[in-house]
Design a protein around this motif. Structure first.
Motif, PDB file in Angstrom:
ATOM      1  N   SER A   1       0.858  -1.186   0.000  1.00 39.30           N
ATOM      2  CA  SER A   1       0.000   0.000   0.000  1.00 39.30           C
ATOM      3  C   SER A   1       0.892   1.234   0.000  1.00 39.30           C
ATOM      4  CB  SER A   1      -0.893   0.002   1.228  1.00 39.30           C
ATOM      5  OG  SER A   1      -0.167   0.524   2.318  1.00 39.30           O
TER       6      SER A   1
ATOM      7  N   LEU B   1       1.160   3.763   1.893  1.00 33.21           N
ATOM      8  CA  LEU B   1       1.773   4.163   3.159  1.00 33.21           C
ATOM      9  C   LEU B   1       3.030   3.345   3.429  1.00 33.21           C
ATOM     10  CD1 LEU B   1       1.446   5.958   5.646  1.00 33.21           C
ATOM     11  CD2 LEU B   1       0.206   4.107   6.721  1.00 33.21           C
ATOM     12  N   THR B   2       2.906   2.015   3.262  1.00 28.96           N
ATOM     13  CA  THR B   2       4.060   1.145   3.474  1.00 28.96           C
ATOM     14  C   THR B   2       5.174   1.504   2.502  1.00 28.96           C
ATOM     15  OG1 THR B   2       2.262  -0.456   3.344  1.00 28.96           O
ATOM     16  CG2 THR B   2       4.370  -1.225   4.225  1.00 28.96           C
TER      17      THR B   2
ATOM     18  N   GLN C   1      -4.929   5.940  -0.083  1.00 28.21           N
ATOM     19  CA  GLN C   1      -4.199   4.789   0.453  1.00 28.21           C
ATOM     20  C   GLN C   1      -3.414   5.137   1.718  1.00 28.21           C
ATOM     21  OE1 GLN C   1      -1.790   2.620  -2.260  1.00 28.21           O
ATOM     22  NE2 GLN C   1      -3.422   2.415  -3.751  1.00 28.21           N
TER      23      GLN C   1
ATOM     24  N   GLN D   1      -6.303   6.197   4.651  1.00 25.52           N
ATOM     25  CA  GLN D   1      -7.172   5.154   5.168  1.00 25.52           C
ATOM     26  C   GLN D   1      -6.576   4.418   6.368  1.00 25.52           C
ATOM     27  OE1 GLN D   1      -8.539   2.591   2.054  1.00 25.52           O
ATOM     28  NE2 GLN D   1     -10.621   3.341   2.327  1.00 25.52           N
ATOM     29  N   PRO D   2      -5.379   3.854   6.239  1.00 23.49           N
ATOM     30  CA  PRO D   2      -4.833   3.140   7.398  1.00 23.49           C
ATOM     31  C   PRO D   2      -4.634   4.054   8.603  1.00 23.49           C
ATOM     32  CG  PRO D   2      -3.290   3.094   5.543  1.00 23.49           C
ATOM     33  CD  PRO D   2      -4.525   3.751   5.063  1.00 23.49           C
TER      34      PRO D   2
ATOM     35  N   ALA E   1      -7.970   4.593  10.111  1.00 20.79           N
ATOM     36  CA  ALA E   1      -8.401   3.357  10.764  1.00 20.79           C
ATOM     37  C   ALA E   1      -7.684   3.204  12.094  1.00 20.79           C
ATOM     38  CB  ALA E   1      -8.092   2.166   9.862  1.00 20.79           C
ATOM     39  N   PHE E   2      -6.395   3.474  12.062  1.00 22.47           N
ATOM     40  CA  PHE E   2      -5.595   3.354  13.281  1.00 22.47           C
ATOM     41  C   PHE E   2      -6.122   4.281  14.365  1.00 22.47           C
ATOM     42  CE2 PHE E   2      -1.895   4.476  15.875  1.00 22.47           C
ATOM     43  CZ  PHE E   2      -1.513   3.211  16.291  1.00 22.47           C
TER      44      PHE E   2
ATOM     45  N   GLN F   1     -10.481   3.017  14.858  1.00 26.13           N
ATOM     46  CA  GLN F   1     -11.025   1.690  15.140  1.00 26.13           C
ATOM     47  C   GLN F   1     -10.666   1.211  16.540  1.00 26.13           C
ATOM     48  OE1 GLN F   1     -10.074  -1.009  11.981  1.00 26.13           O
ATOM     49  NE2 GLN F   1     -11.134   0.278  10.481  1.00 26.13           N
TER      50      GLN F   1
END
Lengths: 664, 270, 209
Positions: free
Chosen positions: B22, B24-25, B75, B78-79, B82-83, B86
């Motif tokens: 992704s 971010l990675t 991309q 989103q993570p 979510a981090f 969630q």
């Protein structure tokens, strides 16, 4: 309702600023330095007399006697006080230098804006006249609206600067006047002429014949440039004097005017003004875009921002070359001064400058890449963006690598000196020249891709060959630049300096020929629509960052030009003996520059706000609807005119006409 | 350049690309790889100030890259979103929120408690000699003088050998305590000295100098050295107080003979 | 919660200028002060003169802007390590003192091969050293690869003393000066150096225009 909030905020700020000025002036008047010649020294409290001589005769107490003696002595001292010409006067707290510095810089920034805006207003108007596209005319008018307030602000700041020079540096100012007195009358006359042309140009919009109006605009530019040339003579004389004897006696006024750096500064400033004005106009458009309510407004201000940025880039690309010329003339005038600039006290300034220029190029490219979003056909060029980004970042890194690195003792021991065995190669002139030329080429390629994105099908003959030729030209130019860059490590200093000429000219020729080929290629080509306004808002913030960076850079380079004189008012002729004769640290200088830049943005924000007001009618709320309808028939209304959704359809339709940026 | 670090970084990036990470990675991987190259990819370490500069630029580049495309922003955001929102990430989120100020605190602490460093100074190991020196009432011009016995090497090898033998005696009677038995600057006293005794085996020392320069250094020692190039605290004695002029020239011959270096010739000036 | 556009832009501008200010703080900070007035007493010793000379060299004389001591490589101006030794034999017919004095008072008269003219006379503005300050600088330069020999009373050609061999000067200025006759090859030297001096003069002339 929410529309009004910025306005209310600005009024509040304005009132606050006004109060601050009043309070500041009052405090200044109260605490003003006693040494200022036009003020009597404050009297100290009467001391108790210790002697008693003669007191008994008149029956005075010793205290009365002492008071009488003191009064008499004071009267005598006042009567016989000699008149001494003051050399310097001080401004409390911040000092004369910073006061002059800030006011001069603000004056210069506004002057740059006032000179730049007519330049592209006239060009845009001429394009409008030629193509018959009404939008250009409106755009030019919108620019010009910013002019009149800026013009009076420039003049006010200029007058303030002059008074401050006379008050704070009387002796030096007197000297400068004695040298340049013959230039004052032409200056004043030109100034009148500029005011006349400016106001007839502005108020005569649409009232004169288009040719006559354009002529007024051109004359406005000519006169403005003339004013700048005269003012440049004064300040370049201070850095690189000529036409005077060793003791400062005037030999030839013309020689004093046409000193070593006069012409280079003239050219450099014309180009830089253009870039600066373009970036400020783009920032204005960005602000309008971000606060726009309708699609039509967004489309208009997106387009205006694009034009402003385009103008700024046109100025930015040749600017390093003009800078080379200026630096060369400084070296020709005095090697010592040149070395002070590049190797001495100011060498670290160029590392800061490298960060600024790197940012400028990064932002410029970034804006172009983001701008591709508004073109349908741009998707096919997406893959080219990351290599360009890598090139820009790599060149940026090379350019920002210092020759002598800040390092701890251990690091210095590990490197065996203050330059790194490998990175040291990036710190020298060969590497820097190569990097700046490559970064210019990369920006040019970005622009080329942008232009190319909306061409679907070319109709020109031999399009394939032309494209290959373009690619080859760019590659060849890059190869020449890198080749000379590498060879520069193997030759002596004198030859190496000469290498920048072929490097620069290969890049310039490449840009020229490739643009010509491109014009041929895109003629009559089948193009997609540029959807103005369909751009990510982040691009508008980039435009604002560009404007801030440009302004900051002007402040920094202004400090360099002025600071290079070190402890001289006129280098080698008139010594600076004031307490401010020392050269401050770069950290201090950057703080002053930053403050100046922020003040400038406050002031220019005020100008924009005023210009926005002039577009609004009385009772805007009621007339909004009528306004919008009128605007929609014209294509676009004046700045800040609120347009309702009903108008947006027509407006979008006209916005979707062929992209203006693609007409050479 | 440290080839393994660079190769490793490149291979890691290529392997990662194949797995289609992704955004971010991917951006984080680039950042780490570039950091590894800048920080550890050079044989001579890059100073921290420059590492910071480069990493700042690389960060700006990565930000520009991500922000140029809608998909990439998605991309990346989103993570992160979510981090932060969630429930299952609650604990790590808390840890992160504590870690960030802790990191700042640590860096300030580390900065405040760093050992004080002596200022760096450059020392000129071979300072420019004076025009001429006076040894035992005899004036020797350093600029032009040559070893008076050097000529014997060709004309009278036997006498030359005798002088070498004398030089050997002088060396091992006086010099070797510091300069060492094989002239590598590792005599028994050497470790107590700062600056350390010169190693004559080093091709950067006597091989670059003329014999008269050595004669000057031996005769006059550390006292009265020219001041240029920073403080000098050499323990070299002024051997003119202990040796004859002849002995000093002999030991110079021996130094070159033993190390196999040749003295630098007198430059021709026109 | 949406931040008003004006505020956004203001924050952006403040942030960006703040960043540049930060960059400005990260580079080495150095204040350059105007040179201090140096008082030279009439009875200073040579050693004191050397110290004064060093101060002038590093400060008022701004020598270090261009010259280095103990550096090699691609230099724009000659390195001064060992200058005392070189000065004595750099120019035939010149003593060490005369050579040093000439390089300070008339730097364009002789350019070290491999370099280009570019130094300004030390006794004229913007450097503007006094004669005694120049003498102190000469004393300091003599310690670079030699020992200082000048005293505060030393006179050289620019301060009313005599130059020992004055061939070049005599030839260029066409002054009948008998001092040149001591030279071994007076005619050769004179003509060669006259040409050089003339060339230097041309350069200087070019600079003025």
């Amino acid at each position: 309702m929410s529309q009004k909030r910025p306005g209310v905020l600005l009024i509040g700020l304005g009132v606050l600023a006004f109060l601050a000025v009043i309070v500041g002036a009052w405090r200044l008047a109260v605490t003003i330095d006693d040494t200022m010649a036009f003020r009597a020294p404050t009297r100290s409290a009467p001391a108790v007399a210790e002697t008693e001589s003669g007191a008994a005769d008149q029956g005075w107490t010793p205290r009365e006697q002492a008071l009488a003696d003191e009064a008499a002595a004071q009267a005598e001292a006042d009567r016989t006080k000699p008149y001494v010409e003051a050399e310097y006067r001080a401004v409390p707290r911040i000092g004369s230098r910073v006061a002059i510095w800030v006011v001069a810089q603000l004056h210069l920034l506004f002057a740059a804006f006032v000179l730049a805006v007519p330049m592209f207003a006239v060009v845009v108007e001429a394009i409008g006249l030629k193509t018959g596209d009404k939008r250009y005319d409106d755009l030019a008018y919108e620019f010009t609206k910013l002019l009149s307030v800026s013009f009076s602000l420039t003049a006010t700041l200029g007058a303030g600067l002059t008074f401050m020079l006379i008050a704070l540096y009387p002796k030096f100012t007197n000297y400068l006047m004695s040298v340049f007195s013959p230039t004052f009358l032409p200056y004043v006359l030109l100034f009148f002429a500029e005011a006349a042309f400016l106001y007839t140009y502005y108020y005569g919009w649409g009232k004169f014949g288009p040719k006559l109006h354009l002529f007024l605009g051109i004359m406005l530019n000519v006169v403005g440039t003339g004013i700048m040339f005269i003012a440049n003579a004064w300040l370049t004389f201070m850095s690189t004097p000529s036409g005077v004897s060793e003791n400062g006696a005037l030999i030839s006024t013309w020689d004093a005017v046409s000193n070593y750096t006069w012409m280079p500064i003239n050219i450099h400033r014309i180009i830089a003004n253009l870039a600066f004005g373009g970036s400020i106009a783009a920032a204005y458009a960005a602000y309008k875009f971000l606060s726009a309510k309708t699609q039509a407004e967004r489309a208009h201000y997106d387009w205006m921002g694009y034009i402003g940025n385009f103008v700024a880039m046109c100025g930015l690309l040749p600017l390093p070359f003009a800078g080379y010329w200026l630096a060369k003339e400084i070296y020709a005038f005095s090697q010592t001064m040149g070395l002070t600039m590049m190797g001495g006290a100011f060498s670290w300034l160029f590392i800061i400058q490298a960060v600024l220029i790197g940012n400028l190029f990064l932002f410029a490219n970034w804006y172009l890449w983001l701008a591709m979003g508004r073109i349908e056909g741009a998707a096919r060029f997406k893959g080219y963006i990351w290599p360009l980004l890598v090139i820009v970042i790599a060149c940026f890194a090379v350019w920002a690598t210092p020759r002598s690195i800040i390092a701890s003792t251990e690091e210095i021991q590990a490197m065996g000196g203050s330059s790194h065995p490998i990175l040291g190669f990036l710190g020298v002139m060969s590497a820097k020249n190569t990097a700046v030329n490559i970064i210019i080429l990369a920006t040019f390629v970005s622009f080329l891709l942008y232009r190319r994105s909306n061409i679907i099908k070319t109709t020109a003959r031999g399009a394939g060959i032309v494209k290959i030729l373009q690619g080859l030209l760019i590659l060849a130019s890059a190869a020449i630049v890198i080749g000379y860059g590498i060879r520069g490590y193997f030759v002596d200093a004198a030859t190496r300096i000469g290498f920048s000429v072929p490097q620069v000219s290969s890049v310039l020729f490449c840009m020229l020929f490739v643009t010509m080929l491109d014009a041929y290629l895109t003629r009559g080509a089948q193009a997609t629509k540029t959807q103005w306004g369909r751009i990510r808002p982040i691009s508008q913030y980039v435009l604002i960052l560009l404007a801030v960076t440009f302004t900051w850079m002007m402040g920094l380079m202004g400090y360099l030009r002025s600071g290079l004189r070190l402890h001289w008012h006129v280098y080698g002729v008139i010594r600076d003996t004031s307490p401010d004769a020392f050269t401050p640290t770069l950290g201090y200088a950057t703080k002053v520059v930053s403050s100046t830049v922020l003040i400038f943005f406050l002031m220019i924000g005020f100008v924009f706000w005023l210009a926005g007001l002039s577009g609004k009618k009385v009772g805007a709320e009621e007339e909004e609807q009528a306004d919008a309808v009128a605007n929609s028939t014209l294509g676009f209304g004046p700045a800040g005119a609120p347009a309702t959704a009903s108008a947006s359809n027509t407006a979008t339709a006209s916005a979707a006409s062929p992209p203006p940026g693609n007409r050479p | 350049m440290n080839t393994w670090v660079i190769l490793g970084a490149i291979v890691a990036l290529v392997l990662m690309r194949l797995r289609k990470p992704s955004m971010l990675t991917w951006a984080a991987a680039w950042w780490v790889a570039m950091f590894a190259i800048v920080r550890y990819g050079f044989t001579v370490p890059v100073p921290i100030s420059v590492v910071k500069l480069y990493m700042g630029l690389i960060t700006a580049g990565l930000v520009a890259y991500v922000l140029t495309d809608e998909e990439r922003i998605e991309q990346v955001c989103q993570p992160v979103l979510a981090f932060m929102t969630q429930k299952r990430f609650q604990l790590p989120l808390l840890a992160t929120m504590l870690a960030i100020p802790a990191l700042f605190a640590w860096s300030i602490y580390a900065g405040m408690t760093r050992d004080p460093q002596a200022p760096a100074f450059a020392r000129t190991v071979h300072p420019a000699p004076p025009d001429e020196i006076t040894v035992h009432d005899n004036t020797v011009s350093i600029g032009t003088a040559d070893n008076p016995y050097r000529a014997l090497e060709e004309t009278d090898p036997e006498a030359f050998g005798a002088r070498l033998a004398n030089g050997r005696e002088v060396y091992y009677a006086n010099c070797f305590y510091c300069h060492g038995d094989i002239m590598a600057g590792e005599g028994m006293y050497a470790h107590a000295l700062n600056p350390i005794p010169t190693s004559f085996q080093d091709p950067g020392t006597i091989a670059m100098l003329r014999e008269a320069f050595l004669f000057w250094r031996i005769a006059k020692g550390a006292p009265g050295l020219p001041e240029e190039g920073g403080p000098w605290a050499s323990a070299m004695p002024a051997w003119e107080s202990f040796l004859t002029e002849e002995e000093m020239w002999n030991v110079v011959l021996f130094l070159y003979e033993f190390t196999g270096h040749r003295p630098r010739a007198v430059e021709e000036h026109h | 919660m949406k931040i008003p556009i004006t505020l956004q832009i203001a924050l952006l501008a403040v942030g960006m200028t703040g960043f540049y200010t930060l960059v400005g703080q990260a580079v080495p900070q150095k204040e350059v002060h105007p040179p201090e007035v140096i008082e030279v007493a009439a009875n200073v010793t040579t050693a004191e003169l050397v110290e004064i000379g060093r101060t002038v060299f590093e400060g008022k004389g701004i020598c270090q802007t261009c010259h280095t001591i103990g550096k090699s490589g691609a230099l724009r101006f000659p390195d001064l390590q060992g200058i005392a030794e070189r000065a004595a034999r750099q120019r035939p017919g010149y003593t060490q003192l005369d050579y040093l004095a000439e390089s300070l008072y008339e730097p364009d008269a002789f350019i070290v091969p491999g370099f280009v003219a570019g130094m300004q006379p030390a006794n004229r503005p913007p450097i503007g050293l006094s004669d005694v300050e120049i003498l102190a600088v000469i004393a300091y330069l003599q310690t670079l690869g030699g020992a200082a020999t000048v005293t505060v009373d030393t006179k050289f050609v620019y301060t009313g003393g005599a130059r020992e061999q004055d061939a070049a000067e005599a030839a260029t200025e066409a002054v009948a000066d008998a001092a040149g006759s001591e030279d071994e090859e007076p005619s050769d030297l004179a003509s060669g150096e006259a040409a050089e001096a003339e060339a230097a003069g041309d350069r200087a002339g070019g600079d003025d225009g």
